[in-house]
Design a protein around this motif. Structure first.
Motif, PDB file in Angstrom:
ATOM      1  N   VAL A 294       0.850  -1.246   0.054  1.00 27.71           N
ATOM      2  CA  VAL A 294       0.026   0.059  -0.183  1.00 27.71           C
ATOM      3  C   VAL A 294       0.982   1.272  -0.061  1.00 27.71           C
ATOM      4  CG1 VAL A 294      -2.178  -1.016   1.231  1.00 27.71           C
ATOM      5  CG2 VAL A 294      -0.217  -0.114   2.542  1.00 27.71           C
ATOM      6  N   GLY A 295       2.329   1.086  -0.130  1.00 25.99           N
ATOM      7  CA  GLY A 295       2.979   2.358  -0.003  1.00 25.99           C
ATOM      8  C   GLY A 295       2.907   3.294  -1.388  1.00 25.99           C
ATOM      9  N   THR A 296       2.798   2.612  -2.452  1.00 27.17           N
ATOM     10  CA  THR A 296       2.942   3.605  -3.508  1.00 27.17           C
ATOM     11  C   THR A 296       1.681   2.952  -4.499  1.00 27.17           C
ATOM     12  OG1 THR A 296       4.154   2.130  -4.858  1.00 27.17           O
ATOM     13  CG2 THR A 296       5.222   3.855  -3.579  1.00 27.17           C
ATOM     14  N   PRO A 297       1.093   4.012  -5.246  1.00 23.82           N
ATOM     15  CA  PRO A 297      -0.106   3.519  -6.214  1.00 23.82           C
ATOM     16  C   PRO A 297       0.533   2.482  -7.186  1.00 23.82           C
ATOM     17  CG  PRO A 297       0.315   5.868  -5.910  1.00 23.82           C
ATOM     18  CD  PRO A 297       1.348   5.521  -5.311  1.00 23.82           C
ATOM     19  N   THR A 298       1.855   2.608  -7.509  1.00 26.42           N
ATOM     20  CA  THR A 298       2.372   1.535  -8.368  1.00 26.42           C
ATOM     21  C   THR A 298       2.456   0.352  -7.887  1.00 26.42           C
ATOM     22  OG1 THR A 298       4.547   2.235  -7.776  1.00 26.42           O
ATOM     23  CG2 THR A 298       3.964   3.332  -9.761  1.00 26.42           C
ATOM     24  N   ASN A 299       2.802   0.104  -6.777  1.00 24.20           N
ATOM     25  CA  ASN A 299       2.927  -1.198  -5.936  1.00 24.20           C
ATOM     26  C   ASN A 299       1.394  -1.630  -5.900  1.00 24.20           C
ATOM     27  OD1 ASN A 299       5.582  -1.297  -5.599  1.00 24.20           O
ATOM     28  ND2 ASN A 299       5.423  -1.225  -3.014  1.00 24.20           N
ATOM     29  N   ILE A 300       0.408  -0.738  -5.590  1.00 22.42           N
ATOM     30  CA  ILE A 300      -1.036  -1.185  -5.652  1.00 22.42           C
ATOM     31  C   ILE A 300      -1.216  -2.109  -6.934  1.00 22.42           C
ATOM     32  CG2 ILE A 300      -3.291  -0.456  -5.425  1.00 22.42           C
ATOM     33  CD1 ILE A 300      -2.421   1.392  -3.061  1.00 22.42           C
ATOM     34  N   LEU A 301      -1.031  -1.118  -8.004  1.00 22.48           N
ATOM     35  CA  LEU A 301      -1.392  -1.542  -9.358  1.00 22.48           C
ATOM     36  C   LEU A 301      -0.656  -3.058  -9.723  1.00 22.48           C
ATOM     37  CD1 LEU A 301      -0.677   1.356 -11.532  1.00 22.48           C
ATOM     38  CD2 LEU A 301      -2.701   0.248 -11.366  1.00 22.48           C
ATOM     39  N   ILE A 302       0.746  -3.078  -9.212  1.00 19.67           N
ATOM     40  CA  ILE A 302       1.581  -4.372  -9.588  1.00 19.67           C
ATOM     41  C   ILE A 302       0.793  -5.418  -8.707  1.00 19.67           C
ATOM     42  CG2 ILE A 302       3.987  -5.504  -9.228  1.00 19.67           C
ATOM     43  CD1 ILE A 302       4.941  -2.742  -9.574  1.00 19.67           C
ATOM     44  N   GLY A 303       0.660  -5.412  -7.356  1.00 20.00           N
ATOM     45  CA  GLY A 303       0.237  -6.149  -6.382  1.00 20.00           C
ATOM     46  C   GLY A 303      -1.134  -6.987  -6.944  1.00 20.00           C
ATOM     47  N   SER A 304      -2.076  -6.039  -7.403  1.00 21.00           N
ATOM     48  CA  SER A 304      -3.190  -6.322  -7.907  1.00 21.00           C
ATOM     49  C   SER A 304      -3.340  -7.112  -8.951  1.00 21.00           C
ATOM     50  CB  SER A 304      -4.375  -5.284  -8.052  1.00 21.00           C
ATOM     51  OG  SER A 304      -5.683  -5.799  -8.492  1.00 21.00           O
ATOM     52  N   PHE A 305      -2.396  -6.683  -9.990  1.00 21.56           N
ATOM     53  CA  PHE A 305      -2.168  -7.416 -11.293  1.00 21.56           C
ATOM     54  C   PHE A 305      -1.628  -8.535 -11.168  1.00 21.56           C
ATOM     55  CE2 PHE A 305      -0.021  -8.213 -15.182  1.00 21.56           C
ATOM     56  CZ  PHE A 305      -0.995  -7.928 -16.187  1.00 21.56           C
ATOM     57  N   ALA A 306      -0.591  -8.524 -10.507  1.00 22.91           N
ATOM     58  CA  ALA A 306       0.119  -9.757 -10.398  1.00 22.91           C
ATOM     59  C   ALA A 306       0.159 -10.934  -9.319  1.00 22.91           C
ATOM     60  CB  ALA A 306       1.799  -9.392 -10.336  1.00 22.91           C
ATOM     61  N   GLU A 307      -0.983 -10.583  -8.481  1.00 23.35           N
ATOM     62  CA  GLU A 307      -1.318 -11.174  -7.377  1.00 23.35           C
ATOM     63  C   GLU A 307      -0.321 -11.294  -6.174  1.00 23.35           C
ATOM     64  OE1 GLU A 307      -3.415 -14.756  -8.653  1.00 23.35           O
ATOM     65  OE2 GLU A 307      -5.242 -13.579  -9.485  1.00 23.35           O
ATOM     66  N   ILE A 308       0.152 -10.304  -6.151  1.00 25.37           N
ATOM     67  CA  ILE A 308       1.394 -10.232  -5.211  1.00 25.37           C
ATOM     68  C   ILE A 308       0.986  -9.687  -3.841  1.00 25.37           C
ATOM     69  CG2 ILE A 308       3.840  -9.186  -4.551  1.00 25.37           C
ATOM     70  CD1 ILE A 308       4.293  -9.100  -7.518  1.00 25.37           C
ATOM     71  N   SER A 309       1.142 -10.543  -2.675  1.00 23.67           N
ATOM     72  CA  SER A 309       0.361 -10.032  -1.694  1.00 23.67           C
ATOM     73  C   SER A 309       1.310  -9.096  -0.950  1.00 23.67           C
ATOM     74  CB  SER A 309      -0.011 -11.257  -0.619  1.00 23.67           C
ATOM     75  OG  SER A 309       1.125 -11.833  -0.238  1.00 23.67           O
ATOM     76  N   VAL A 381      -1.519  -8.968   6.332  1.00 23.32           N
ATOM     77  CA  VAL A 381      -0.683  -9.898   6.445  1.00 23.32           C
ATOM     78  C   VAL A 381      -1.255 -11.174   6.443  1.00 23.32           C
ATOM     79  CG1 VAL A 381       1.118 -10.995   7.953  1.00 23.32           C
ATOM     80  CG2 VAL A 381       1.163  -8.617   7.770  1.00 23.32           C
ATOM     81  N   LEU A 382      -2.484 -11.533   7.245  1.00 20.90           N
ATOM     82  CA  LEU A 382      -2.914 -12.813   7.121  1.00 20.90           C
ATOM     83  C   LEU A 382      -4.058 -13.006   5.938  1.00 20.90           C
ATOM     84  CD1 LEU A 382      -3.443 -13.195  10.793  1.00 20.90           C
ATOM     85  CD2 LEU A 382      -1.505 -14.043   9.748  1.00 20.90           C
ATOM     86  N   GLY A 383      -4.404 -11.818   5.583  1.00 21.55           N
ATOM     87  CA  GLY A 383      -5.510 -12.173   4.479  1.00 21.55           C
ATOM     88  C   GLY A 383      -5.667 -13.088   3.593  1.00 21.55           C
ATOM     89  N   GLU A 384      -4.430 -13.133   2.822  1.00 16.89           N
ATOM     90  CA  GLU A 384      -3.989 -14.161   1.880  1.00 16.89           C
ATOM     91  C   GLU A 384      -4.520 -15.686   2.103  1.00 16.89           C
ATOM     92  OE1 GLU A 384       0.569 -13.949   2.056  1.00 16.89           O
ATOM     93  OE2 GLU A 384      -0.306 -14.954   0.207  1.00 16.89           O
ATOM     94  N   GLN A 385      -4.466 -15.730   3.512  1.00 18.94           N
ATOM     95  CA  GLN A 385      -4.944 -17.121   3.757  1.00 18.94           C
ATOM     96  C   GLN A 385      -6.144 -17.504   3.722  1.00 18.94           C
ATOM     97  OE1 GLN A 385      -2.259 -18.871   5.115  1.00 18.94           O
ATOM     98  NE2 GLN A 385      -0.821 -17.374   5.226  1.00 18.94           N
ATOM     99  N   PHE A 386      -7.047 -16.342   3.831  1.00 15.89           N
ATOM    100  CA  PHE A 386      -8.511 -16.662   3.394  1.00 15.89           C
ATOM    101  C   PHE A 386      -8.968 -15.962   2.269  1.00 15.89           C
ATOM    102  CE2 PHE A 386      -7.625 -14.378   7.459  1.00 15.89           C
ATOM    103  CZ  PHE A 386      -8.357 -13.424   7.422  1.00 15.89           C
ATOM    104  N   HIS A 387      -7.940 -15.427   1.148  1.00 20.99           N
ATOM    105  CA  HIS A 387      -8.450 -14.707   0.207  1.00 20.99           C
ATOM    106  C   HIS A 387      -9.266 -13.637   0.350  1.00 20.99           C
ATOM    107  CE1 HIS A 387      -7.201 -18.702  -1.702  1.00 20.99           C
ATOM    108  NE2 HIS A 387      -8.413 -19.360  -1.145  1.00 20.99           N
ATOM    109  N   LEU A 388      -8.660 -12.917   1.490  1.00 19.43           N
ATOM    110  CA  LEU A 388      -9.226 -11.351   1.790  1.00 19.43           C
ATOM    111  C   LEU A 388      -8.340 -10.497   0.979  1.00 19.43           C
ATOM    112  CD1 LEU A 388     -11.236  -9.727   3.412  1.00 19.43           C
ATOM    113  CD2 LEU A 388      -9.277  -9.628   5.318  1.00 19.43           C
ATOM    114  N   LEU A 389      -9.050  -9.822  -0.106  1.00 21.87           N
ATOM    115  CA  LEU A 389      -8.281  -9.079  -0.748  1.00 21.87           C
ATOM    116  C   LEU A 389      -7.993  -7.654  -0.125  1.00 21.87           C
ATOM    117  CD1 LEU A 389     -10.640  -9.101  -3.847  1.00 21.87           C
ATOM    118  CD2 LEU A 389      -8.139 -10.128  -3.790  1.00 21.87           C
ATOM    119  N   PRO A 390      -6.817  -7.147  -0.267  1.00 22.95           N
ATOM    120  CA  PRO A 390      -6.557  -5.891   0.390  1.00 22.95           C
ATOM    121  C   PRO A 390      -7.366  -4.791   0.302  1.00 22.95           C
ATOM    122  CG  PRO A 390      -4.642  -6.673  -1.078  1.00 22.95           C
ATOM    123  CD  PRO A 390      -5.825  -7.440  -1.384  1.00 22.95           C
ATOM    124  N   ALA A 391      -8.285  -4.825  -0.784  1.00 25.19           N
ATOM    125  CA  ALA A 391      -9.213  -3.684  -1.002  1.00 25.19           C
ATOM    126  C   ALA A 391     -10.289  -3.770  -0.044  1.00 25.19           C
ATOM    127  CB  ALA A 391      -9.700  -3.623  -2.615  1.00 25.19           C
TER     128      ALA A 391
END
Lengths: 566, 147
Positions: A294-309, A381-391
């Protein structure tokens, strides 16, 4: 008959009738399911990317009559229902805008297969790209948007909205004159919008709006001063660290908007040139901001597109960012050593004033915001264990804060940068247009040929290319356009499967912001406030201080990525 | 109320202006008013909608810059007050001068020709004449210092 008995009987009849209809229908459906045969298949482009929305039509090969039709799904697959009456000869026609049409005649054995009521799987079909006038239109529109943003001729949001208007104008009105001008329709364009990004940014904006009113930034700055005990060369790294950590969780622009005025005051009280603190601070903001999702808009874009948690960023990028930060601190202390030595004995009157300012203004709300924010970090941190999207986490956090703190809801709504959200919406569509017509695919092919099969070359190339370009063009549209390119390289370059190229893009596009004054919005607002305090930051001044910082930080982060992944 | 208005921006370029204003206050025995104008034009560089919070922070920074100037004046035995206003520099100076019925307005010199929120050289002379006309105060210019 009594009314109650009559009504009961009527109800019973209705229930029995409904049940009968349900049973009969289910049986008919079941029979249909059993008897229905399908022609199934997968349609891709020459880079093995699934083609969405391609029309697949089954025709009578003799009469040319359409027998059945369907569209490919998001994974490029289709399932074409075979009609009960099967002609002796059939062909499959595949049509998709921006691709050459394909016609395949079904073999006799395949038709016999279908006649027996069995489904048939076609071999993978590859469609070849077609360069249409729409290709050039979409490319020009994207270029125009980049130029409008870079020159500041129009606000970013307006620039991207102009892009969207041109794309739809050509698609709907231009195609009346020439079919080749059609890029995509409205429905298709919305498939390029990443709603995860939009809602994550919106949620974080609300959280920031609550946090910024608590006085936490001013308090942090004063704590930095107290920790340094008035020693400028100690104050510098502490301020850089505090600013960087804040930027890792909040957006860089807000962090610098709130840190810059208080930093100017501290510098003036200590008799230091404020730029000796501000330039390192904004550079630290650009560097450490990269460390989280969540530190930069570019990371948000990258994380969402590439499913990087959130965790992936912490594990794979944060250590490299901290190494880069250490290099930045040393560099900053060196280039501003004279200014830091010039610090006077702080003025008592001014320090008293600073101490008044450096108090938490709303301790109760800060406590609540702190609890909710900590909860959000845990869920990130834990959300990806139960498919909780950062949004979803961001929205839950924002809503919890609004319910618990009950701030002025209108003020909170105003605090959301709607123009930024519209900017992202319009950007997704504009970038979607160049994806649709195949420009990104061509760029990906060229980059793929350049890097060949060398993962090292790919990592260095993406990092350096994105860092250099981010100094001159807006890094958000650049990153959005690069995502499919990096995805292609991640599939084709051996050893790139673990998404390391996306981290290279993250490092390059965000740290590249340090290379020039216009490289990041945070630089521009810092310069604006510094100028208001009588300390202008010229383009040349920032370039002189920032570009070496870019080289140092990007090199250190890249070395980390190379060691970590190879 | 009367006195001397000294419009400052902070930074090295304001130092001659502050010194000139302090010297003038000593000569005339008038109260010195340091004035800082908060201008938020820089927000055009970003999509930030946090104008309220930023304005508060800029006011605090302006207060601090003015306080530093007041301290300098008081160290030299000159009574000084401070004020922070919003808006454009030109309008802010005229309005404040009218408000306190200033006798003098001390101004620095144009710093850069291309900046929109400070005076261009062409506008400067007409601005000086306008301030004198509209406020009745005499404009005193500090030494020209080009950065």
């Amino acid at each position: 008959m009594k009314p109650i008995v009559r009504n009961s009987l009527l109800s019973l009849l209705v229930i029995i009738f409904s049940f009968s209809v349900f049973v009969v229908t289910s049986q008919v459906e079941a029979q249909d399911t059993i008897q229905q045969a399908y022609l199934v298949g997968l349609i891709e482009d020459h880079q093995s990317e699934p083609i969405v929305g391609a029309d697949v039509i089954l025709q009578d090969a003799d009469s040319g009559e359409d027998l059945a039709a369907t569209e490919t799904e998001s994974d490029g697959r289709f399932a074409l229902p075979i009609p009960p009456q099967i002609p002796a000869a059939m062909s499959v026609q595949i049509e998709r805008a921006h691709f050459e049409n394909v016609e395949m005649r079904l073999q006799v054995s395949s038709i016999e297969h279908l006649e027996r009521g069995e489904s048939l799987t076609l071999s993978r079909v590859t469609l070849e790209r077609k360069i249409t006038p729409a290709f050039w239109v979409a490319a020009m529109v994207f270029l125009v948007v980049l130029v409008l943003i870079a020159t500041g001729l129009f606000h970013n949001t307006l620039a991207t909205l102009i892009g969207v208007t041109l794309v739809f104008g050509f698609s709907y009105l231009g195609s009346l004159v020439d079919d080749g001008l059609f890029i995509f329709d409205f429905e298709r364009s919305l498939q390029y919008v990443d709603w995860n990004v939009i809602f994550l940014i919106m949620g974080m904006m609300i959280v920031i709006a609550v946090v910024e009113d608590t006085g936490i930034f001013q308090w942090l700055a004063f704590v930095a001063y107290r920790l340094s005990q008035g020693r400028a060369y100690v104050l510098l790294p502490i301020l850089m660290l505090f600013t960087g950590v804040a930027s890792a969780f909040l957006d860089n622009v807000t962090t610098m908007l709130l840190m810059t005025p208080i930093t100017v005051q501290i510098a003036l009280a200590m008799g230091i040139n404020p730029l000796a603190l501000l330039i390192p601070e904004v550079m630290a903001s650009n560097v450490i901001g990269v460390s989280t999702l969540v530190g930069t808009p570019t990371n948000i874009l990258i994380g969402s597109f590439a499913e990087i948690s959130f965790n992936d960023f912490l594990i794979n990028l944060t250590p490299g960012v901290l190494i880069a930060f250490a290099g930045l601190v040393v560099y900053s202390a060196l280039i501003y050593r004279q200014d830091l030595r010039d610090a006077d004995k702080p003025s008592e009157m001014l320090m008293e004033r600073l101490a008044e300012r450096g108090k938490i203004e709303d301790a109760e709300n800060l406590k609540k915001a702190g609890i909710v924010f900590a909860g959000m970090i845990v869920l990130f941190v834990l959300g990806e264990q139960f498919h909780l999207l950062p949004a979803v986490t961001a929205l839950m956090g924002a809503t919890t804060l609004l319910v618990w703190i009950r701030p002025d809801i209108e003020a909170m709504i105003e605090a959301v940068d709607w123009t930024t959200l519209v900017f992202f919406l319009a950007l997704f569509i504009t970038v979607g247009a160049i994806q649709e017509v195949g420009l990104i695919s061509i760029i990906a092919g060229v980059v793929g040929r350049l890097v060949g099969e060398s993962i090292v070359l790919a990592m260095i190339g993406i990092t350096v290319f994105s860092a250099v370009l981010s100094t001159v063009i807006a890094n958000i549209p650049f990153t959005a356009a690069m995502l499919p390119v990096v995805a292609f390289l991640s599939r084709t370059v051996p050893g790139a499967e673990s998404k390391m190229l996306f981290y290279c893009l993250s490092v390059g596009s965000a740290m590249g912001g340090n290379g020039s004054l216009i490289g990041a919005s945070a630089n521009m607002v810092t310069a604006g406030i510094a100028d208001s305090a009588g300390y202008p930051i010229s383009y040349g001044y920032f370039l002189k201080k920032g570009f070496p910082a870019l080289l140092i930080t990007v090199a250190l982060a890249l070395i980390w990525l190379l060691i970590h992944f190879l | 109320m009367s006195g001397i208005v000294c419009a400052i921006r902070g930074g090295p370029t304001s130092k001659p202006t502050i010194s000139r204003a302090i010297a003038l206050a000593k000569e005339t025995k008038k109260v010195l008013h340091f004035l800082y104008i908060v201008n938020l034009d820089f927000l055009a560089y970003t999509e930030s909608s946090r104008v309220r919070v930023i304005k508060e922070e800029m006011h605090e920074m302006g207060d601090f810059i003015v306080l530093a100037a007041q301290e300098k004046a008081e160290n030299q035995g000159v009574e000084a007050q401070g004020a922070v206003r919003d808006g454009t520099v030109a309008e802010g100076i005229i309005e404040f001068s009218q408000e306190i019925e200033a006798d003098y307005v001390v101004l620095g010199s144009p710093r850069a020709e291309h900046e929109e929120n400070v005076f261009t050289r062409e506008r400067f002379e007409s601005f000086v004449a306008m301030v004198e006309k509209e406020s009745g105060a005499k404009v005193v210019l500090s030494e020209i210092e080009r950065s």
